[in-house]
Design an enzyme around this catalytic site. Structure first.
Site, PDB file in Angstrom:
ATOM      1  N   HIS A 245       0.880  -1.182   0.000  1.00 54.81           N
ATOM      2  CA  HIS A 245       0.000   0.000   0.000  1.00 54.81           C
ATOM      3  C   HIS A 245       0.912   1.226   0.000  1.00 54.81           C
ATOM      4  O   HIS A 245       1.496   1.576   1.020  1.00 54.81           O
ATOM      5  CB  HIS A 245      -0.851  -0.079   1.268  1.00 54.81           C
ATOM      6  CG  HIS A 245      -1.780   1.069   1.519  1.00 54.81           C
ATOM      7  ND1 HIS A 245      -3.148   0.979   1.311  1.00 54.81           N
ATOM      8  CD2 HIS A 245      -1.564   2.303   2.016  1.00 54.81           C
ATOM      9  CE1 HIS A 245      -3.721   2.105   1.663  1.00 54.81           C
ATOM     10  NE2 HIS A 245      -2.786   2.943   2.106  1.00 54.81           N
ATOM     11  N   CYS A 278      -3.994  10.090   5.148  1.00 59.75           N
ATOM     12  CA  CYS A 278      -4.573   9.794   6.452  1.00 59.75           C
ATOM     13  C   CYS A 278      -4.562  11.079   7.281  1.00 59.75           C
ATOM     14  O   CYS A 278      -3.510  11.724   7.398  1.00 59.75           O
ATOM     15  CB  CYS A 278      -3.758   8.699   7.138  1.00 59.75           C
ATOM     16  SG  CYS A 278      -4.299   8.376   8.820  1.00 59.75           S
TER      17      CYS A 278
HETATM   18  P1  HMG Z   1     -11.532   5.988  21.184  1.00 61.98           P
HETATM   19  O1  HMG Z   1     -12.053   7.401  21.312  1.00 61.98           O
HETATM   20  O2  HMG Z   1     -10.296   5.633  21.941  1.00 61.98           O
HETATM   21  O3  HMG Z   1     -12.656   4.870  21.487  1.00 61.98           O
HETATM   22  O4  HMG Z   1     -11.316   5.710  19.645  1.00 61.98           O
HETATM   23  P2  HMG Z   1     -13.653   4.625  22.618  1.00 61.98           P
HETATM   24  O5  HMG Z   1     -13.865   3.151  22.665  1.00 61.98           O
HETATM   25  O6  HMG Z   1     -13.257   5.358  23.879  1.00 61.98           O
HETATM   26  O7  HMG Z   1     -15.005   5.288  22.051  1.00 61.98           O
HETATM   27  C1  HMG Z   1     -15.154   6.678  21.921  1.00 61.98           C
HETATM   28  C2  HMG Z   1     -16.385   6.968  21.082  1.00 61.98           C
HETATM   29  O8  HMG Z   1     -16.231   6.414  19.781  1.00 61.98           O
HETATM   30  C3  HMG Z   1     -17.649   6.324  21.665  1.00 61.98           C
HETATM   31  O9  HMG Z   1     -18.729   7.163  21.296  1.00 61.98           O
HETATM   32  C4  HMG Z   1     -17.767   5.048  20.902  1.00 61.98           C
HETATM   33  O10 HMG Z   1     -19.096   4.596  20.828  1.00 61.98           O
HETATM   34  C5  HMG Z   1     -17.289   5.467  19.534  1.00 61.98           C
HETATM   35  P3  HMG Z   1     -19.343   8.219  22.366  1.00 61.98           P
HETATM   36  O11 HMG Z   1     -19.784   7.381  23.516  1.00 61.98           O
HETATM   37  O12 HMG Z   1     -18.207   9.164  22.711  1.00 61.98           O
HETATM   38  O13 HMG Z   1     -20.448   8.867  21.576  1.00 61.98           O
HETATM   39  N1  HMG Z   1     -16.709   4.363  18.764  1.00 61.98           N
HETATM   40  C6  HMG Z   1     -17.134   4.017  17.548  1.00 61.98           C
HETATM   41  N2  HMG Z   1     -18.065   4.536  16.745  1.00 61.98           N
HETATM   42  C7  HMG Z   1     -18.240   3.937  15.537  1.00 61.98           C
HETATM   43  N3  HMG Z   1     -17.522   2.874  15.123  1.00 61.98           N
HETATM   44  C8  HMG Z   1     -16.566   2.348  15.906  1.00 61.98           C
HETATM   45  C9  HMG Z   1     -16.347   2.919  17.176  1.00 61.98           C
HETATM   46  N4  HMG Z   1     -15.500   2.637  18.180  1.00 61.98           N
HETATM   47  C10 HMG Z   1     -15.737   3.520  19.161  1.00 61.98           C
HETATM   48  N5  HMG Z   1     -15.858   1.306  15.462  1.00 61.98           N
HETATM   49  C11 HMG Z   1     -11.112   4.329  17.727  1.00 61.98           C
HETATM   50  C12 HMG Z   1     -10.792   4.476  19.199  1.00 61.98           C
HETATM   51  C13 HMG Z   1     -10.246   3.217  17.168  1.00 61.98           C
HETATM   52  C14 HMG Z   1     -12.572   3.999  17.556  1.00 61.98           C
HETATM   53  C15 HMG Z   1     -10.775   5.673  17.019  1.00 61.98           C
HETATM   54  O14 HMG Z   1      -9.451   5.993  17.302  1.00 61.98           O
HETATM   55  C16 HMG Z   1     -10.951   5.587  15.536  1.00 61.98           C
HETATM   56  O15 HMG Z   1     -12.065   5.479  15.044  1.00 61.98           O
HETATM   57  N6  HMG Z   1      -9.844   5.708  14.787  1.00 61.98           N
HETATM   58  C17 HMG Z   1      -9.884   5.545  13.356  1.00 61.98           C
HETATM   59  C18 HMG Z   1      -8.866   6.394  12.718  1.00 61.98           C
HETATM   60  C19 HMG Z   1      -8.903   6.176  11.227  1.00 61.98           C
HETATM   61  O16 HMG Z   1      -9.872   5.707  10.673  1.00 61.98           O
HETATM   62  N7  HMG Z   1      -7.787   6.552  10.575  1.00 61.98           N
HETATM   63  C20 HMG Z   1      -7.674   6.460   9.154  1.00 61.98           C
HETATM   64  C21 HMG Z   1      -7.637   5.060   8.665  1.00 61.98           C
HETATM   65  S1  HMG Z   1      -6.075   4.266   8.880  1.00 61.98           S
HETATM   66  C22 HMG Z   1      -5.189   4.735   7.463  1.00 61.98           C
HETATM   67  O17 HMG Z   1      -5.632   5.572   6.713  1.00 61.98           O
HETATM   68  C23 HMG Z   1      -3.907   4.048   7.172  1.00 61.98           C
HETATM   69  C24 HMG Z   1      -4.047   3.032   6.035  1.00 61.98           C
HETATM   70  O18 HMG Z   1      -4.495   3.669   4.848  1.00 61.98           O
HETATM   71  C25 HMG Z   1      -2.695   2.393   5.767  1.00 61.98           C
HETATM   72  C26 HMG Z   1      -1.606   3.434   5.623  1.00 61.98           C
HETATM   73  O19 HMG Z   1      -1.603   4.164   4.636  1.00 61.98           O
HETATM   74  O20 HMG Z   1      -0.795   3.523   6.553  1.00 61.98           O
HETATM   75  C27 HMG Z   1      -5.037   1.915   6.375  1.00 61.98           C
HETATM   76 MG    MG Z   2      -3.281   4.687   3.374  1.00 64.68          MG
END
Ligand code: HMG
Ligand code: MG
Length: 335
Positions: A245, A278
């Site tokens: 990737h 990202c």
């Molecule tokens: P957190 O804040 O530590 O989680 O986030 P939490 O468990 O304390 O929950 C906080 C809130 O998030 C709660 O809601 C949960 O319900 C909600 P509230 O009570 O405050 O209303 N929540 C969710 N809602 C929907 N779906 C879920 C979910 N989990 C918790 N699954 C968490 C931890 C991992 C959820 C957060 O950090 C997160 O969503 N991160 C995602 C970041 C992301 O998507 N980054 C981009 C993608 S990675 C990328 O691009 C790299 C890649 O392309 C490869 C590369 O290039 O390197 C893949």
């Molecule tokens: Mg990526």
């Protein structure tokens, strides 16, 4: 060769022979709808995402990464993942996958009938914290119940796409990809020691993932980095058992893909029009443009299965819809 390579890949998603597959073809996962649209400053309306994915579905990709079941607070751009999955027209034979960070995301992904999930962790502690609010070890802990659920038999029609089975009563298990971000360098910590990538890959294999996807998150790799990365995986994971990737911040992604192909890599991610990035990787540009990878591999006699003219239609569609200059070489060209 480590026996693990054979055992782990005994039920592969894509052909995973013990010898490198013929050089004549590669498989591309189109990640534009997910990696691309997550990084747009504006939130793209759901119908537009659906239309883009439907156009991509016509192109011949074996897999399209549609969206992410992550927190809306973290990535508001993809807060409509369930609606997008409900509205796209699924073409038989195409895997429609999504990012899943935890069990909450997995439950939503199953309800949305995803065809495959992509977990994501990193080879950098700082990036892992910034991207997922968790250490690498904590992300791996979160994956355990997700993988258990993915590998517990799912009845067709109650979550897992029936494309995996012709028998409506048959049970199926969901393929699991795992990304390792910062496989070459981290935006916060600098260059990554490839031995760290090997360590994380080994832990992921122990958890039972089906596919390891190595990500150059900030697009700094040159071909020598790709050689070092795969040398570090020697004996653990064959190049043809990985997906690469590449982000293209410095215009070196295509050279890296070409070198990786020479080393035996046969699966690549890319984004139509070079979309991507990202929000937690400051300064990173989009993924290598799909049209660039398709054009150059096809010119080298390597089949991608992608129809270039249909891809050009999808590229022009998203370029017009986003109404800003896009990095991909075809984004601004009328052909
Ligand atoms: P957190 O804040 O530590 O989680 O986030 P939490 O468990 O304390 O929950 C906080 C809130 O998030 C709660 O809601 C949960 O319900 C909600 P509230 O009570 O405050 O209303 N929540 C969710 N809602 C929907 N779906 C879920 C979910 N989990 C918790 N699954 C968490 C931890 C991992 C959820 C957060 O950090 C997160 O969503 N991160 C995602 C970041 C992301 O998507 N980054 C981009 C993608 S990675 C990328 O691009 C790299 C890649 O392309 C490869 C590369 O290039 O390197 C893949
Ligand atoms: Mg990526």
């Amino acid at each position: 060769m480590d026996l693990r390579s054979t055992i782990r890949w005994s039920r592969p998603i894509l052909p995973a022979p013990t010898m490198p597959p013929a050089t004549e073809s590669i498989a591309i996962t189109e990640v534009g709808p997910r990696d691309g649209l997550q990084n747009e400053s504006a939130i793209i309306p759901t119908p537009l995402k659906v239309a883009f994915i439907n156009l991509l579905s016509e192109c011949g990709f074996p897999e399209i990464e549609v969206s992410s079941f992550v927190s809306r607070k973290w990535i508001p751009q993809l807060g409509d993942a369930s609606e997008v999955f409900a509205q796209i027209k699924r073409r038989p034979g195409v895997i429609y996958s999504a990012l899943v960070p935890n069990i909450q995301g997995m439950e939503a992904a199953l309800k949305a009938n995803v065809g495959k999930i992509s977990l994501f962790t990193a080879a950098s502690e700082t990036f892992s914290q910034k991207n997922t609010n968790a250490s690498i070890a904590q992300t791996l802990e979160r994956f355990k119940p997700v993988i258990a659920l993915a590998k517990s038999p799912q009845k067709s029609g109650t979550g897992v796409s029936p494309v995996h089975s012709r028998d409506a009563r048959a049970t199926v298990s969901l393929p699991v990809r795992a990304y390792i971000s910062c496989a070459v360098a981290c935006p916060y910590e600098g260059p990554t020691d490839p031995r760290k990538v090997r360590e994380v890959a080994s832990q992921l294999l122990d958890l039972g993932v089906d596919e390891i996807d190595l990500a150059d998150t900030i697009g700094v790799a040159v071909p020598a980095d790709i050689e070092k990365l795969y040398a570090a995986l020697d004996g653990l994971l064959e190049p043809w058992h990985t997906t690469l990737h590449l982000h293209d911040t410095r215009g070196t992604a295509l050279a890296c893909a070409t070198r990786a192909h020479q080393l035996g890599v046969r699966r690549f991610d890319s984004s139509a029009a070079g979309l991507g990035g990202c929000p937690y990787a400051p300064g990173a540009a989009g993924n290598v443009a799909t049209e660039a990878i398709v054009w150059s591999f096809q010119k080298m006699g390597v089949q991608t299965g992608v129809d270039s003219s249909k891809l050009a239609t999808a590229v022009r569609f998203i370029a017009t819809a986003l109404d800003r200059p896009l990095p991909g070489p075809m984004a601004n060209v009328q052909v």
